[in-house]
Design a protein around this motif. Structure first.
Motif, PDB file in Angstrom:
ATOM      1  N   ASN A 167       0.822  -1.201   0.000  1.00  0.00           N
ATOM      2  CA  ASN A 167       0.000   0.000   0.000  1.00  0.00           C
ATOM      3  C   ASN A 167       0.859   1.257   0.000  1.00  0.00           C
ATOM      4  O   ASN A 167       0.542   2.249  -0.661  1.00  0.00           O
ATOM      5  N   TYR A 168       1.956   1.228   0.771  1.00  0.00           N
ATOM      6  CA  TYR A 168       2.887   2.359   0.813  1.00  0.00           C
ATOM      7  C   TYR A 168       3.544   2.560  -0.550  1.00  0.00           C
ATOM      8  O   TYR A 168       3.719   3.677  -1.026  1.00  0.00           O
ATOM      9  N   TYR A 173       6.750   9.952 -16.205  1.00  0.00           N
ATOM     10  CA  TYR A 173       6.984   8.846 -17.127  1.00  0.00           C
ATOM     11  C   TYR A 173       5.717   8.087 -17.500  1.00  0.00           C
ATOM     12  O   TYR A 173       5.683   7.413 -18.530  1.00  0.00           O
ATOM     13  N   THR A 174       4.708   8.119 -16.645  1.00  0.00           N
ATOM     14  CA  THR A 174       3.552   7.252 -16.878  1.00  0.00           C
ATOM     15  C   THR A 174       2.287   7.878 -16.319  1.00  0.00           C
ATOM     16  O   THR A 174       2.326   8.679 -15.379  1.00  0.00           O
ATOM     17  N   TYR A 175       1.169   7.502 -16.913  1.00  0.00           N
ATOM     18  CA  TYR A 175      -0.144   7.905 -16.392  1.00  0.00           C
ATOM     19  C   TYR A 175      -0.650   6.892 -15.379  1.00  0.00           C
ATOM     20  O   TYR A 175      -1.178   7.251 -14.335  1.00  0.00           O
ATOM     21  N   ASN A 176      -0.487   5.593 -15.681  1.00  0.00           N
ATOM     22  CA  ASN A 176      -0.951   4.524 -14.791  1.00  0.00           C
ATOM     23  C   ASN A 176       0.220   3.765 -14.211  1.00  0.00           C
ATOM     24  O   ASN A 176       1.047   3.218 -14.955  1.00  0.00           O
ATOM     25  N   ILE A 177       0.293   3.712 -12.884  1.00  0.00           N
ATOM     26  CA  ILE A 177       1.275   2.875 -12.208  1.00  0.00           C
ATOM     27  C   ILE A 177       0.700   2.452 -10.867  1.00  0.00           C
ATOM     28  O   ILE A 177       0.091   3.266 -10.156  1.00  0.00           O
ATOM     29  N   GLU A 178       0.863   1.182 -10.532  1.00  0.00           N
ATOM     30  CA  GLU A 178       0.314   0.665  -9.282  1.00  0.00           C
ATOM     31  C   GLU A 178       1.024  -0.622  -8.920  1.00  0.00           C
ATOM     32  O   GLU A 178       1.663  -1.257  -9.762  1.00  0.00           O
ATOM     33  N   SER A 179       0.917  -0.996  -7.662  1.00  0.00           N
ATOM     34  CA  SER A 179       1.395  -2.301  -7.231  1.00  0.00           C
ATOM     35  C   SER A 179       0.244  -3.043  -6.583  1.00  0.00           C
ATOM     36  O   SER A 179      -0.772  -2.446  -6.206  1.00  0.00           O
ATOM     37  N   GLY A 180       0.400  -4.366  -6.436  1.00  0.00           N
ATOM     38  CA  GLY A 180      -0.673  -5.166  -5.865  1.00  0.00           C
ATOM     39  C   GLY A 180      -0.142  -6.401  -5.166  1.00  0.00           C
ATOM     40  O   GLY A 180       0.978  -6.864  -5.447  1.00  0.00           O
ATOM     41  N   GLN A 198       2.746   7.108   9.451  1.00  0.00           N
ATOM     42  CA  GLN A 198       1.847   7.649   8.419  1.00  0.00           C
ATOM     43  C   GLN A 198       1.355   6.545   7.490  1.00  0.00           C
ATOM     44  O   GLN A 198       0.179   6.543   7.082  1.00  0.00           O
ATOM     45  N   ALA A 199       2.238   5.607   7.152  1.00  0.00           N
ATOM     46  CA  ALA A 199       1.828   4.490   6.292  1.00  0.00           C
ATOM     47  C   ALA A 199       0.760   3.659   6.976  1.00  0.00           C
ATOM     48  O   ALA A 199      -0.217   3.224   6.338  1.00  0.00           O
ATOM     49  N   LYS A 200       0.922   3.417   8.280  1.00  0.00           N
ATOM     50  CA  LYS A 200      -0.068   2.650   9.027  1.00  0.00           C
ATOM     51  C   LYS A 200      -1.403   3.375   9.070  1.00  0.00           C
ATOM     52  O   LYS A 200      -2.465   2.775   8.841  1.00  0.00           O
ATOM     53  N   ARG A 201      -1.376   4.672   9.388  1.00  0.00           N
ATOM     54  CA  ARG A 201      -2.633   5.424   9.512  1.00  0.00           C
ATOM     55  C   ARG A 201      -3.376   5.474   8.181  1.00  0.00           C
ATOM     56  O   ARG A 201      -4.601   5.379   8.138  1.00  0.00           O
ATOM     57  N   GLN A 202      -2.634   5.625   7.096  1.00  0.00           N
ATOM     58  CA  GLN A 202      -3.268   5.654   5.782  1.00  0.00           C
ATOM     59  C   GLN A 202      -3.954   4.323   5.478  1.00  0.00           C
ATOM     60  O   GLN A 202      -5.123   4.290   5.079  1.00  0.00           O
ATOM     61  N   PHE A 203      -3.234   3.222   5.693  1.00  0.00           N
ATOM     62  CA  PHE A 203      -3.770   1.895   5.388  1.00  0.00           C
ATOM     63  C   PHE A 203      -4.942   1.565   6.304  1.00  0.00           C
ATOM     64  O   PHE A 203      -5.981   1.051   5.847  1.00  0.00           O
TER      65      PHE A 203
END
Length: 418
Positions: free
Chosen positions: A264-265, A285-292, A339-344
């Motif tokens: 998620n981070y 460099y890109t419009y779409n980028i994501e991880s999963g 911050q990563a924890k609170r976001q998730f």
């Protein structure tokens, strides 16, 4: 935060029952079947999904229109999906019609007649669905990546099947597959509604006790012999599309939560994810980028996807590898980790506001993993992730020597019209 009420039970025939009390006007009913595309023989590829489509084509009690109208006539919504490991029917209805939804699910599961003429029509629908995915490279590349990653194993096969396999299906194939897999011991009935567990049990006993098929032996071969790969396929697209990834933790693994937080981070849905900030916002460099991260019962998959113009995919890969190496080598600072924890945690809590989302998540967990992590449990697991947990997950899952790459490389073609 107080934990929520989650009621569970099981009938003598093995049917699991899950109840989430809900006093709102709208109730939700879900039926999970522990069967998906990974349970098909090679010649059956796509049949679990094909059956999910054709369950609504009429039963010994109802014609197709009456199946569809049974819930729609009272304002309800009926739908279904098939995945690698489960088939799911789900409905939203007003509270007084919970029993109607349960009865309808039992009717289509046990009494569907699968008329040959309807099967032939649905074959065309599904071959069109296959073509629609082929027209969408960001969808197709993910399916192809899993097929290569899990090479030779059923879990790597496309859920939709192929045009060749789908066109060969007949009523006998459908009935044979159902008799092998559609038994209450492989099912879970989940309800979010304003009724007691005893009432749900009575409904389940009434409609699911007399299954027409005996229980059969059930096992799933585990995947082994992963070999990292790099593959480039020429495509008539305007963009290059790329997936890099590796095997990951299954849904019971103790490091599944650190990996989910790391994912998620790195490339989650927020615009402030590392990949979005660096690859898109900083470099453009890109419009779409994501991880999963996808966890299955006995394996898992971690991936990063992006689409970019032909001359930029190597630069994009270099930036991604730099971000992955940072995760492997440099622990997040205390504030970054917090911050990563609170976001998730916030994202998960907001999603859990939906009774339907929560019901389906809990049902899937119990069906496949044998336990339920309530919202409070999940938030606690995230809170307890340490910096070392993130480093260990990154070192194991994003190891460059274990990563695979699939690229759809755009052929030279004319510029698109403005």
């Amino acid at each position: 935060m107080n934990d929520e009420l989650i009621w569970r039970s099981e009938l003598p025939n093995g049917l699991k029952i899950l109840l989430l009390p809900n006093r709102l006007p709208v109730a939700h009913v879900t039926l999970y079947l522990n069967v998906g595309s990974r349970d098909e023989a090679p010649s059956e590829n796509g049949i679990a999904h094909f059956i999910e489509h054709t369950l609504f084509k009429g039963t010994t009690h109802r014609k197709s229109f009456h199946v569809l109208n049974r819930l729609e006539s009272v304002g309800g919504d009926l739908n279904a999906y098939t995945s690698k490991e489960e088939t799911c029917l789900y409905a939203a209805v007003m509270q007084p019609y919970i029993g109607r939804a349960v009865e309808l699910f039992a009717d289509v599961i046990f009494n569907s007649v699968f008329p040959e003429n309807e099967l032939e029509k649905e074959k065309q629908v599904i071959t069109d669905e296959i073509d629609s995915y082929r027209d969408n490279p960001s969808e197709q590349i993910m399916d192809d990546f899993e097929e290569h990653l899990y090479s030779g194993h059923p879990i790597g096969r496309n859920i939709l099947g192929t045009k060749s396999t789908v066109r060969k299906f007949n009523r006998k194939d459908v009935i044979t597959f159902i008799q092998r897999h559609y038994h209450p011991s492989r099912m879970l009935l989940a309800v979010s509604g304003n009724l007691s567990l005893a009432k749900v049990e009575l409904l389940a006993q009434r409609y699911f006790t007399d299954a027409p098929f005996p229980a059969a032996e059930f096992s799933r071969p585990a995947f082994s012999n992963y070999i990292p790969f790099e593959k480039v396929i020429k495509k008539s697209h305007y963009q290059n599309h790329c997936v890099i990834g590796n095997l990951a933790y299954d849904m019971k693994h103790p490091r599944r939560t650190p990996l989910a937080l790391l994912n998620n981070y790195l490339g989650g849905s927020a615009m402030t994810s590392r990949l979005n900030l660096v690859v898109r916002e900083k470099h453009g460099y890109t419009y779409n980028i994501e991880s999963g991260y996808q966890a299955y019962t006995d394996t898992g998959l971690f991936w990063v996807y992006f689409g970019t113009e032909n001359g930029l995919h190597q630069k994009t890969l270099e930036v991604i590898e730099h971000e992955l190496s940072r995760l492997r080598e440099r622990p997040l600072g205390p504030l970054q980790l917090l911050q990563a924890k609170r976001q998730f945690q916030g994202q998960i809590a907001i999603a859990a506001e939906s009774n339907a989302n929560r019901l389906m998540a809990y049902g899937k967990q119990w069906l496949h993993a044998g336990f339920i992590e309530s919202l409070v449990n999940t938030l606690d697991l995230i809170e307890n992730v340490k910096q070392d947990d993130m480093i260990e997950a990154a070192l194991e899952i994003t190891n460059p020597m274990a990563m695979s790459t699939l690229i759809f490389e755009a052929r030279q073609r004319g510029k698109p019209t403005k």
